[in-house]
Design a protein around this motif. Structure first.
Motif, PDB file in Angstrom:
ATOM      1  N   MET A   1       0.790  -1.100   0.061  1.00 32.21           N
ATOM      2  CA  MET A   1      -0.021   0.003   0.029  1.00 32.21           C
ATOM      3  C   MET A   1       0.908   1.023  -0.052  1.00 32.21           C
ATOM      4  SD  MET A   1      -1.479   2.587   2.128  1.00 32.21           S
ATOM      5  CE  MET A   1      -2.876   3.365   1.451  1.00 32.21           C
ATOM      6  N   GLU A   2       0.656   1.956  -0.903  1.00 32.18           N
ATOM      7  CA  GLU A   2       1.615   3.262  -0.926  1.00 32.18           C
ATOM      8  C   GLU A   2       0.633   4.383  -0.668  1.00 32.18           C
ATOM      9  OE1 GLU A   2       3.761   5.765  -4.477  1.00 32.18           O
ATOM     10  OE2 GLU A   2       3.395   3.834  -4.570  1.00 32.18           O
ATOM     11  N   ALA A   3       0.977   5.159   0.653  1.00 33.79           N
ATOM     12  CA  ALA A   3      -0.048   6.416   0.855  1.00 33.79           C
ATOM     13  C   ALA A   3       0.874   7.471   0.486  1.00 33.79           C
ATOM     14  CB  ALA A   3       0.092   6.157   2.497  1.00 33.79           C
ATOM     15  N   HIS A   4       0.005   8.369  -0.052  1.00 29.54           N
ATOM     16  CA  HIS A   4       0.363   9.576  -0.606  1.00 29.54           C
ATOM     17  C   HIS A   4       0.378  10.853   0.299  1.00 29.54           C
ATOM     18  CE1 HIS A   4       0.988   8.122  -4.550  1.00 29.54           C
ATOM     19  NE2 HIS A   4      -0.250   7.413  -4.663  1.00 29.54           N
ATOM     20  N   ASN A   5      -0.419  10.653   1.274  1.00 29.99           N
ATOM     21  CA  ASN A   5      -0.620  11.709   2.470  1.00 29.99           C
ATOM     22  C   ASN A   5      -1.275  10.988   3.676  1.00 29.99           C
ATOM     23  OD1 ASN A   5      -3.353  11.161   2.094  1.00 29.99           O
ATOM     24  ND2 ASN A   5      -3.560  12.968   0.728  1.00 29.99           N
ATOM     25  N   LEU A   6      -1.307  11.672   4.587  1.00 29.22           N
ATOM     26  CA  LEU A   6      -1.644  11.174   6.055  1.00 29.22           C
ATOM     27  C   LEU A   6      -3.300  10.516   6.108  1.00 29.22           C
ATOM     28  CD1 LEU A   6      -0.564  10.913   8.925  1.00 29.22           C
ATOM     29  CD2 LEU A   6      -1.411  12.819   9.348  1.00 29.22           C
ATOM     30  N   GLN A   7      -3.999  11.319   5.297  1.00 24.53           N
ATOM     31  CA  GLN A   7      -5.596  10.889   5.212  1.00 24.53           C
ATOM     32  C   GLN A   7      -5.561   9.475   4.518  1.00 24.53           C
ATOM     33  OE1 GLN A   7      -8.175  12.583   6.563  1.00 24.53           O
ATOM     34  NE2 GLN A   7      -9.357  10.525   5.859  1.00 24.53           N
ATOM     35  N   GLU A   8      -4.844   9.177   3.698  1.00 26.59           N
ATOM     36  CA  GLU A   8      -4.884   7.832   3.087  1.00 26.59           C
ATOM     37  C   GLU A   8      -4.157   6.964   3.718  1.00 26.59           C
ATOM     38  OE1 GLU A   8      -3.012   7.918  -0.987  1.00 26.59           O
ATOM     39  OE2 GLU A   8      -4.430   9.105  -1.809  1.00 26.59           O
ATOM     40  N   TYR A   9      -3.058   7.103   4.684  1.00 22.60           N
ATOM     41  CA  TYR A   9      -2.665   6.336   5.627  1.00 22.60           C
ATOM     42  C   TYR A   9      -3.614   5.876   6.867  1.00 22.60           C
ATOM     43  CZ  TYR A   9       0.389   4.550   9.355  1.00 22.60           C
ATOM     44  OH  TYR A   9       1.024   3.701  10.158  1.00 22.60           O
ATOM     45  N   TYR A  10      -4.402   7.036   7.177  1.00 23.00           N
ATOM     46  CA  TYR A  10      -5.106   6.532   8.591  1.00 23.00           C
ATOM     47  C   TYR A  10      -6.278   5.845   7.879  1.00 23.00           C
ATOM     48  CZ  TYR A  10      -3.207   9.913  11.486  1.00 23.00           C
ATOM     49  OH  TYR A  10      -2.143  10.419  12.557  1.00 23.00           O
ATOM     50  N   THR A  11      -6.900   6.182   6.572  1.00 26.62           N
ATOM     51  CA  THR A  11      -8.043   5.266   6.124  1.00 26.62           C
ATOM     52  C   THR A  11      -7.768   3.700   5.982  1.00 26.62           C
ATOM     53  OG1 THR A  11      -8.849   7.212   4.975  1.00 26.62           O
ATOM     54  CG2 THR A  11      -9.548   5.152   4.401  1.00 26.62           C
ATOM     55  N   PHE A  12      -6.356   3.527   5.361  1.00 33.00           N
ATOM     56  CA  PHE A  12      -6.069   2.026   4.940  1.00 33.00           C
ATOM     57  C   PHE A  12      -5.778   1.506   6.653  1.00 33.00           C
ATOM     58  CE2 PHE A  12      -2.330  -0.880   4.779  1.00 33.00           C
ATOM     59  CZ  PHE A  12      -2.905  -1.642   3.815  1.00 33.00           C
ATOM     60  N   THR A  13      -4.882   2.158   7.477  1.00 31.93           N
ATOM     61  CA  THR A  13      -4.875   1.398   8.718  1.00 31.93           C
ATOM     62  C   THR A  13      -6.142   1.422   9.557  1.00 31.93           C
ATOM     63  OG1 THR A  13      -4.319   3.532  10.004  1.00 31.93           O
ATOM     64  CG2 THR A  13      -2.508   2.242   8.901  1.00 31.93           C
ATOM     65  N   LYS A  14      -7.337   2.154   9.482  1.00 28.55           N
ATOM     66  CA  LYS A  14      -8.439   2.007  10.186  1.00 28.55           C
ATOM     67  C   LYS A  14      -9.218   0.767   9.565  1.00 28.55           C
ATOM     68  CE  LYS A  14     -12.670   4.794  10.602  1.00 28.55           C
ATOM     69  NZ  LYS A  14     -13.198   6.031  10.404  1.00 28.55           N
ATOM     70  N   GLY A  15      -9.097   0.678   8.282  1.00 29.59           N
ATOM     71  CA  GLY A  15      -9.994  -0.646   7.445  1.00 29.59           C
ATOM     72  C   GLY A  15      -9.222  -1.887   7.793  1.00 29.59           C
ATOM     73  N   ILE A  16      -7.702  -1.786   8.033  1.00 32.37           N
ATOM     74  CA  ILE A  16      -7.091  -3.101   8.388  1.00 32.37           C
ATOM     75  C   ILE A  16      -7.640  -3.575   9.912  1.00 32.37           C
ATOM     76  CG2 ILE A  16      -4.921  -4.137   9.109  1.00 32.37           C
ATOM     77  CD1 ILE A  16      -5.550  -4.028   6.106  1.00 32.37           C
ATOM     78  N   VAL A  17      -7.682  -2.385  10.826  1.00 31.50           N
ATOM     79  CA  VAL A  17      -8.123  -2.572  12.211  1.00 31.50           C
ATOM     80  C   VAL A  17      -9.560  -3.304  12.186  1.00 31.50           C
ATOM     81  CG1 VAL A  17      -8.698  -1.441  14.291  1.00 31.50           C
ATOM     82  CG2 VAL A  17      -6.399  -1.125  13.238  1.00 31.50           C
ATOM     83  N   TYR A  18     -10.429  -2.710  11.319  1.00 32.19           N
ATOM     84  CA  TYR A  18     -11.739  -3.153  11.316  1.00 32.19           C
ATOM     85  C   TYR A  18     -11.893  -4.496  10.875  1.00 32.19           C
ATOM     86  CZ  TYR A  18     -14.225   1.389  11.960  1.00 32.19           C
ATOM     87  OH  TYR A  18     -14.433   2.458  12.525  1.00 32.19           O
ATOM     88  N   LEU A  19     -10.978  -5.003   9.996  1.00 24.08           N
ATOM     89  CA  LEU A  19     -10.926  -6.384   9.564  1.00 24.08           C
ATOM     90  C   LEU A  19     -10.430  -7.187  10.742  1.00 24.08           C
ATOM     91  CD1 LEU A  19      -9.447  -6.279   5.972  1.00 24.08           C
ATOM     92  CD2 LEU A  19     -11.895  -6.646   6.876  1.00 24.08           C
ATOM     93  N   PHE A  20      -9.413  -6.699  11.410  1.00 25.47           N
ATOM     94  CA  PHE A  20      -8.920  -7.445  12.607  1.00 25.47           C
ATOM     95  C   PHE A  20     -10.126  -7.784  13.590  1.00 25.47           C
ATOM     96  CE2 PHE A  20      -4.384  -6.588  11.457  1.00 25.47           C
ATOM     97  CZ  PHE A  20      -3.970  -7.837  11.103  1.00 25.47           C
ATOM     98  N   MET A  21     -10.728  -6.743  13.823  1.00 32.09           N
ATOM     99  CA  MET A  21     -11.677  -6.639  15.029  1.00 32.09           C
ATOM    100  C   MET A  21     -13.060  -7.576  14.542  1.00 32.09           C
ATOM    101  SD  MET A  21     -10.751  -4.992  17.590  1.00 32.09           S
ATOM    102  CE  MET A  21      -9.359  -5.325  17.495  1.00 32.09           C
TER     103      MET A  21
END
Length: 53
Positions: A1-21
């Motif tokens: 995953m290539e994040a171009h800005n902080l918003q994309e990074y937070y969105t990606f990590t938030k989605g991964i955490v939802y999958l783990f939960m």
């Protein structure tokens, strides 16, 4: 995953955490059913064969 800005990074990590939960919720539910199912089956056998021993 290539994040171009902080918003994309937070969105990606938030989605991964939802999958783990979600996975943890399903896993804990199945483990709980495994634990309770074993006891119910043992009690059922005790009721069925309890008077014969």
């Amino acid at each position: 995953m290539e994040a171009h800005n902080l918003q994309e990074y937070y969105t990606f990590t938030k989605g991964i955490v939802y999958l783990f939960m979600g996975g943890a919720l399903v896993g804990v539910t199945l483990f709980w059913q495994f634990l309770m199912g074993g006891k119910a089956k043992r009690d059922e056998n005790k009721k069925t064969y309890g008077n014969h021993h």
